[in-house]
Design a protein around this motif. Structure first.
Motif, PDB file in Angstrom:
ATOM      1  N   SER A   1       0.827  -1.206   0.000  1.00  0.00           N
ATOM      2  CA  SER A   1       0.000   0.000   0.000  1.00  0.00           C
ATOM      3  C   SER A   1       0.862   1.258   0.000  1.00  0.00           C
ATOM      4  O   SER A   1       1.997   1.262   0.494  1.00  0.00           O
ATOM      5  CB  SER A   1      -0.917   0.014   1.233  1.00  0.00           C
ATOM      6  N   THR A   2       0.298   2.332  -0.547  1.00  0.00           N
ATOM      7  CA  THR A   2       0.998   3.623  -0.541  1.00  0.00           C
ATOM      8  C   THR A   2       1.290   4.073   0.881  1.00  0.00           C
ATOM      9  O   THR A   2       2.362   4.611   1.172  1.00  0.00           O
ATOM     10  CB  THR A   2       0.151   4.686  -1.265  1.00  0.00           C
ATOM     11  N   HIS A   3       0.343   3.844   1.790  1.00  0.00           N
ATOM     12  CA  HIS A   3       0.527   4.267   3.184  1.00  0.00           C
ATOM     13  C   HIS A   3       1.754   3.591   3.790  1.00  0.00           C
ATOM     14  O   HIS A   3       2.574   4.256   4.454  1.00  0.00           O
ATOM     15  CB  HIS A   3      -0.713   3.915   3.999  1.00  0.00           C
ATOM     16  N   HIS A   4       1.906   2.290   3.581  1.00  0.00           N
ATOM     17  CA  HIS A   4       3.044   1.583   4.176  1.00  0.00           C
ATOM     18  C   HIS A   4       4.351   2.002   3.518  1.00  0.00           C
ATOM     19  O   HIS A   4       5.338   2.293   4.209  1.00  0.00           O
ATOM     20  CB  HIS A   4       2.854   0.071   4.033  1.00  0.00           C
TER      21      HIS A   4
ATOM     22  N   GLU B   1      -4.196  16.989   8.473  1.00  0.00           N
ATOM     23  CA  GLU B   1      -4.820  18.275   8.158  1.00  0.00           C
ATOM     24  C   GLU B   1      -5.775  18.178   6.980  1.00  0.00           C
ATOM     25  O   GLU B   1      -6.395  19.168   6.596  1.00  0.00           O
ATOM     26  CB  GLU B   1      -3.736  19.319   7.857  1.00  0.00           C
ATOM     27  N   GLY B   2      -5.890  16.991   6.395  1.00  0.00           N
ATOM     28  CA  GLY B   2      -6.791  16.817   5.265  1.00  0.00           C
ATOM     29  C   GLY B   2      -6.355  17.548   4.016  1.00  0.00           C
ATOM     30  O   GLY B   2      -7.185  17.920   3.185  1.00  0.00           O
ATOM     31  N   ASP B   3      -5.048  17.772   3.881  1.00  0.00           N
ATOM     32  CA  ASP B   3      -4.517  18.496   2.728  1.00  0.00           C
ATOM     33  C   ASP B   3      -4.160  17.484   1.648  1.00  0.00           C
ATOM     34  O   ASP B   3      -3.040  16.969   1.594  1.00  0.00           O
ATOM     35  CB  ASP B   3      -3.283  19.309   3.136  1.00  0.00           C
ATOM     36  N   GLN B   4      -5.101  17.195   0.781  1.00  0.00           N
ATOM     37  CA  GLN B   4      -4.911  16.169  -0.235  1.00  0.00           C
ATOM     38  C   GLN B   4      -3.861  16.569  -1.268  1.00  0.00           C
ATOM     39  O   GLN B   4      -3.138  15.724  -1.797  1.00  0.00           O
ATOM     40  CB  GLN B   4      -6.246  15.868  -0.939  1.00  0.00           C
ATOM     41  N   GLU B   5      -3.751  17.873  -1.548  1.00  0.00           N
ATOM     42  CA  GLU B   5      -2.779  18.335  -2.536  1.00  0.00           C
ATOM     43  C   GLU B   5      -1.354  18.034  -2.087  1.00  0.00           C
ATOM     44  O   GLU B   5      -0.545  17.495  -2.838  1.00  0.00           O
ATOM     45  CB  GLU B   5      -2.955  19.835  -2.773  1.00  0.00           C
ATOM     46  N   VAL B   6      -1.051  18.386  -0.843  1.00  0.00           N
ATOM     47  CA  VAL B   6       0.281  18.109  -0.299  1.00  0.00           C
ATOM     48  C   VAL B   6       0.485  16.611  -0.170  1.00  0.00           C
ATOM     49  O   VAL B   6       1.566  16.081  -0.448  1.00  0.00           O
ATOM     50  CB  VAL B   6       0.468  18.810   1.063  1.00  0.00           C
ATOM     51  N   HIS B   7      -0.557  15.918   0.256  1.00  0.00           N
ATOM     52  CA  HIS B   7      -0.501  14.476   0.425  1.00  0.00           C
ATOM     53  C   HIS B   7      -0.087  13.804  -0.889  1.00  0.00           C
ATOM     54  O   HIS B   7       0.797  12.935  -0.926  1.00  0.00           O
ATOM     55  CB  HIS B   7      -1.875  13.978   0.887  1.00  0.00           C
ATOM     56  N   THR B   8      -0.704  14.216  -1.985  1.00  0.00           N
ATOM     57  CA  THR B   8      -0.390  13.652  -3.301  1.00  0.00           C
ATOM     58  C   THR B   8       0.996  14.070  -3.766  1.00  0.00           C
ATOM     59  O   THR B   8       1.743  13.275  -4.352  1.00  0.00           O
ATOM     60  CB  THR B   8      -1.445  14.108  -4.335  1.00  0.00           C
ATOM     61  N   TRP B   9       1.373  15.321  -3.498  1.00  0.00           N
ATOM     62  CA  TRP B   9       2.681  15.824  -3.921  1.00  0.00           C
ATOM     63  C   TRP B   9       3.810  15.030  -3.272  1.00  0.00           C
ATOM     64  O   TRP B   9       4.811  14.723  -3.930  1.00  0.00           O
ATOM     65  CB  TRP B   9       2.811  17.299  -3.551  1.00  0.00           C
ATOM     66  N   ILE B  10       3.666  14.693  -2.003  1.00  0.00           N
ATOM     67  CA  ILE B  10       4.715  13.961  -1.294  1.00  0.00           C
ATOM     68  C   ILE B  10       4.957  12.609  -1.956  1.00  0.00           C
ATOM     69  O   ILE B  10       6.098  12.182  -2.142  1.00  0.00           O
ATOM     70  CB  ILE B  10       4.333  13.786   0.194  1.00  0.00           C
ATOM     71  N   VAL B  11       3.878  11.931  -2.308  1.00  0.00           N
ATOM     72  CA  VAL B  11       4.015  10.630  -2.956  1.00  0.00           C
ATOM     73  C   VAL B  11       4.726  10.777  -4.305  1.00  0.00           C
ATOM     74  O   VAL B  11       5.651  10.014  -4.628  1.00  0.00           O
ATOM     75  CB  VAL B  11       2.631   9.974  -3.146  1.00  0.00           C
ATOM     76  N   LYS B  12       4.336  11.775  -5.102  1.00  0.00           N
ATOM     77  CA  LYS B  12       4.967  11.987  -6.399  1.00  0.00           C
ATOM     78  C   LYS B  12       6.432  12.367  -6.252  1.00  0.00           C
ATOM     79  O   LYS B  12       7.298  11.905  -7.002  1.00  0.00           O
ATOM     80  CB  LYS B  12       4.217  13.075  -7.168  1.00  0.00           C
ATOM     81  N   PHE B  13       6.718  13.225  -5.262  1.00  0.00           N
ATOM     82  CA  PHE B  13       8.097  13.656  -5.050  1.00  0.00           C
ATOM     83  C   PHE B  13       8.971  12.473  -4.639  1.00  0.00           C
ATOM     84  O   PHE B  13      10.107  12.326  -5.096  1.00  0.00           O
ATOM     85  CB  PHE B  13       8.140  14.746  -3.985  1.00  0.00           C
ATOM     86  N   ALA B  14       8.451  11.625  -3.772  1.00  0.00           N
ATOM     87  CA  ALA B  14       9.198  10.445  -3.336  1.00  0.00           C
ATOM     88  C   ALA B  14       9.479   9.515  -4.515  1.00  0.00           C
ATOM     89  O   ALA B  14      10.568   8.939  -4.620  1.00  0.00           O
ATOM     90  CB  ALA B  14       8.422   9.714  -2.243  1.00  0.00           C
ATOM     91  N   LEU B  15       8.509   9.367  -5.408  1.00  0.00           N
ATOM     92  CA  LEU B  15       8.708   8.533  -6.592  1.00  0.00           C
ATOM     93  C   LEU B  15       9.796   9.110  -7.491  1.00  0.00           C
ATOM     94  O   LEU B  15      10.635   8.380  -8.033  1.00  0.00           O
ATOM     95  CB  LEU B  15       7.392   8.408  -7.367  1.00  0.00           C
TER      96      LEU B  15
END
Length: 399
Positions: free
Chosen positions: A332-335, A354-368
């Motif tokens: 999973s993405t969370h793990h 904080e329910g900030d979906q934009e930052v949440h998605t950005w972190i995953v993309k940046f990590a990739l």
């Protein structure tokens, strides 16, 4: 992003054991003939270097200085950076003078602040770890992305103002050489800048440092940290690569001058840490044959090994035998977001809270993106691919 970074710093600290405390304990007990009590911590951004030192500051008195860019976190200490940058263009004698006077002022102002903090405690409640934790809290209060709180800004404003004032006095002494003495020993002696206080008492880096550590030594120790490390004070230079830079042909790097000043107080229970995200160990720990110090070049004195190992996967859920893990959970993405460097996981959790979906998605993309970049460059670059120099056993991974 700024809110996510600030919130990530406030996430509960997790680790695999207080490694930094153990390393410093080994270093403080080392009886080798060291140039000065300092070491560098060099690793990639987001690996928890600053947070690791900040956590130890709850137990051992620590004076933090952030020398990174204005977009760094923790934020830049603007007054300190401005003072150091203005010192680069002076001649060799002036640079040495300004660095020593800065450290004199740093110890003097810190002692004054510690005495105020100590006066707030009852004698039964006062402890070295309590004072250290309170000073850390005051230096952290009000810290936001791009700026520090009032207490820390005033602290370094007072330090730099004091250093500048005594610099004007000491400049006259320096020109006549009446304010400089020399330390005995082999190799080129380190000039010692001396100024007088209001009572005409000479003040040097050593006397100012002694005054602070002597005061701290009188405070009861109610924590194992201070007792184990035999350490009263940590000087924390964050993003310290500023000290190794020279802006142009008229400017010189300040690190040699800072190191010489630390050499004057190497017999005191003080240790300096230089943190850097620049993947070059030689900036603070060059090979002896390339070192600017003749005493290190000839192996008369030796530096401490750099610290290059910081914990990873500390925020990830542990896969244990008491729970059945499915392939979906493991993949999973969370793990996966909680694996690797702690900053990504802490920002991920902060954005999620904080329910900030934009930052949440950005972190995953940046990590990739970072992962793809590391896959391409892994054979050649990256601090974690560099061979680890000889270091104490306590630096090894407990896993």
């Amino acid at each position: 992003m700024e809110r996510a970074v600030s919130a990530a710093w406030q996430e509960p600290y997790k680790h695999t054991g207080n490694m930094l405390e153990r390393v410093l304990s080994v270093y403080m007990k080392d009886t080798s003939n060291h140039y000065a009590r300092y070491a560098s911590i060099t690793q990639s951004s987001g690996t928890g270097k600053s947070r690791m030192v900040d956590e130890l500051a709850k137990q051992i008195f620590c004076i933090p200085m952030s020398l990174g860019s204005k977009s760094a976190y923790p934020p830049q200490d603007i007054e300190v950076v401005r003072y150091f940058q203005s010192s680069m263009s002076g001649n060799a004698g002036m640079r040495a003078q300004r660095i020593q006077l800065f450290m004199c002022a740093l110890f003097e102002i810190a002692l004054a602040r510690v005495k105020v903090i100590a006066s707030e405690y009852d004698s039964e409640d006062k402890s070295l770890s309590g004072l250290a934790s309170r000073f850390r809290q005051l230096m952290s209060d009000g810290m936001e992305y791009g700026q520090h709180g009032q207490y820390r800004e005033e602290f370094y404003s007072d330090v730099c103002k004091r250093a500048t004032e005594v610099s004007c006095i000491s400049a006259q002494l320096l020109s006549s050489r009446s304010g400089i003495t020399h330390t005995p020993g082999q190799g080129s002696p380190t000039p010692v800048v001396s100024v007088e206080d209001q009572k005409a008492t000479p003040i040097t880096v050593t006397t100012a440092a002694q005054a602070l550590t002597s005061y701290l030594a009188k405070i009861p120790i109610k924590s194992s940290a201070g007792a184990n490390t035999q350490l009263d004070l940590i000087l924390h230079f964050d993003e310290a690569q500023l000290l190794t830079r020279s802006g142009n042909t008229a400017e010189e790097a300040l690190f040699p001058d800072v190191r010489r000043a630390l050499g004057l107080i190497r017999n005191l229970p003080i240790f300096a840490l230089f943190l850097s995200t620049v993947g070059k160990l030689e900036q603070f720990s060059p090979p002896p044959q390339l070192d600017s110090s003749e005493r290190i070049f000839r192996s008369t004195l030796v530096p401490f090994p750099p610290i290059v190992w910081t914990p990873v996967d500390v925020l990830a859920a542990r896969i244990t035998n008491d729970k059945v893990w499915t392939l979906r959970e493991v993949a999973s993405t969370h793990h996966i977001a909680h694996l690797g460097r702690p900053l990504f996981a802490a920002m991920y959790d902060a954005a999620l809270a904080e329910g900030d979906q934009e930052v949440h998605t950005w972190i995953v993309k940046f990590a990739l993106q970072r992962r793809a970049q590391r896959a391409v460059n892994a054979p050649l670059t990256g601090p974690r691919q560099m061979a680890r120099p000889q270091s104490p056993p306590s630096l090894q991974s407990p896993r």
